[in-house]
Structure formats: C-alpha cells, structure tokens
Design a protein around this motif. Structure first.
Motif, mmCIF file in Angstrom:
data_model
loop_
_atom_site.group_PDB
_atom_site.id
_atom_site.type_symbol
_atom_site.label_atom_id
_atom_site.label_comp_id
_atom_site.label_asym_id
_atom_site.label_seq_id
_atom_site.Cartn_x
_atom_site.Cartn_y
_atom_site.Cartn_z
ATOM 1 N N GLY A 41 0.822 -1.210 0.000
ATOM 2 C CA GLY A 41 0.000 0.000 0.000
ATOM 3 C C GLY A 41 0.849 1.249 0.000
ATOM 4 N N TRP A 42 0.324 2.318 -0.542
ATOM 5 C CA TRP A 42 0.997 3.611 -0.630
ATOM 6 C C TRP A 42 2.359 3.517 -1.315
ATOM 7 N N GLY A 43 2.603 2.438 -2.047
ATOM 8 C CA GLY A 43 3.870 2.270 -2.748
ATOM 9 C C GLY A 43 5.009 1.772 -1.887
ATOM 10 N N MET A 44 4.728 1.478 -0.620
ATOM 11 C CA MET A 44 5.756 0.988 0.300
ATOM 12 C C MET A 44 6.153 -0.441 -0.085
ATOM 13 N N ILE A 45 7.456 -0.722 -0.076
ATOM 14 C CA ILE A 45 7.957 -2.053 -0.423
ATOM 15 C C ILE A 45 8.662 -2.645 0.800
ATOM 16 N N PRO A 46 8.145 -3.771 1.345
ATOM 17 C CA PRO A 46 8.793 -4.386 2.503
ATOM 18 C C PRO A 46 10.145 -4.989 2.102
ATOM 19 N N VAL A 47 11.149 -4.766 2.949
ATOM 20 C CA VAL A 47 12.501 -5.262 2.681
ATOM 21 C C VAL A 47 13.178 -5.677 3.978
ATOM 22 N N THR A 48 14.185 -6.514 3.829
ATOM 23 C CA THR A 48 15.151 -6.772 4.890
ATOM 24 C C THR A 48 16.414 -6.030 4.478
ATOM 25 N N VAL A 49 16.959 -5.241 5.391
ATOM 26 C CA VAL A 49 18.115 -4.396 5.097
ATOM 27 C C VAL A 49 19.289 -4.827 5.966
ATOM 28 N N ARG A 50 20.486 -4.791 5.389
ATOM 29 C CA ARG A 50 21.703 -5.026 6.162
ATOM 30 C C ARG A 50 22.635 -3.845 5.964
ATOM 31 N N LEU A 51 23.114 -3.322 7.094
ATOM 32 C CA LEU A 51 24.136 -2.290 7.132
ATOM 33 C C LEU A 51 25.209 -2.809 8.073
ATOM 34 N N GLY A 52 26.381 -3.111 7.552
ATOM 35 C CA GLY A 52 27.428 -3.690 8.389
ATOM 36 C C GLY A 52 26.966 -5.006 8.967
ATOM 37 N N GLN A 53 26.974 -5.104 10.299
ATOM 38 C CA GLN A 53 26.550 -6.333 10.982
ATOM 39 C C GLN A 53 25.093 -6.289 11.430
ATOM 40 N N THR A 54 24.405 -5.194 11.131
ATOM 41 C CA THR A 54 23.032 -5.014 11.604
ATOM 42 C C THR A 54 22.036 -5.296 10.489
#
Length: 95
Positions: A41-54
C-alpha cells in the motif's frame, strides 16, 4: 531480489524527522518494475536491510519517482554512522 548500493545518510526535518539513504536511480527502476507484486500500500515495499553487521526489516518509501530507506536510531547507533556518512546497504525484497 537482492540489491546492494552505497549512498549518503541524510536527515529529513519534516513533522516526523527521520534519517534516510536514497536508493540510486537504476536500482529504483528495478524496484518499480516489481513494486506491483510486492507493495502493501501507498507504494511501500517491505525489505530486509543489512548495514554492516546489523539487519532489520522495514519498508522502502516512494519519493520523487524513486525510493528511500529509513534508518532507525538503533541501527545508526549500532553501526556508528551519522548524517553525511556514506554507507553500503544490502536490500532483500521477497518477490
């Protein structure tokens, strides 16, 4: 679909201030292509994100024909990054 890119952290001072990284144009086009089958909805795209170790789950926000990645305070603190820093993000979108 997996995407990796490097971008600068920027601060939006709107009514609900937050920090973001802009997805580059080429990767935004790829995301737009699949958005109809993954958005909630509203153009939102669910994702899993990784930055470094997080790693965390969030949603990409549509902005100016592309997408932006919100960065939680806990992620910025854990990875010791701040506004203006260049970071490499890895996104996983389940299609």
């Amino acid at each position: 679909m997996n995407i990796e890119f490097t971008g600068k952290i920027w601060f939006w001072k709107g009514p609900a201030p937050f920090y973001f990284v802009t997805v580059p144009e080429e990767q935004s086009r790829d995301l737009h292509f699949i958005s109809g089958s993954v958005t909630y909805g509203w153009g939102m795209i669910p994702v899993t994100v990784r930055l470094g170790q997080t790693e965390w789950t969030t949603a990409l926000w549509p902005k100016d024909g592309g997408y932006i990645v919100p960065l939680k305070a806990s992620v910025r603190k854990a990875e010791k990054v701040a506004e203006g820093d260049s970071v490499t993000l890895r996104l996983e979108v389940v299609v």
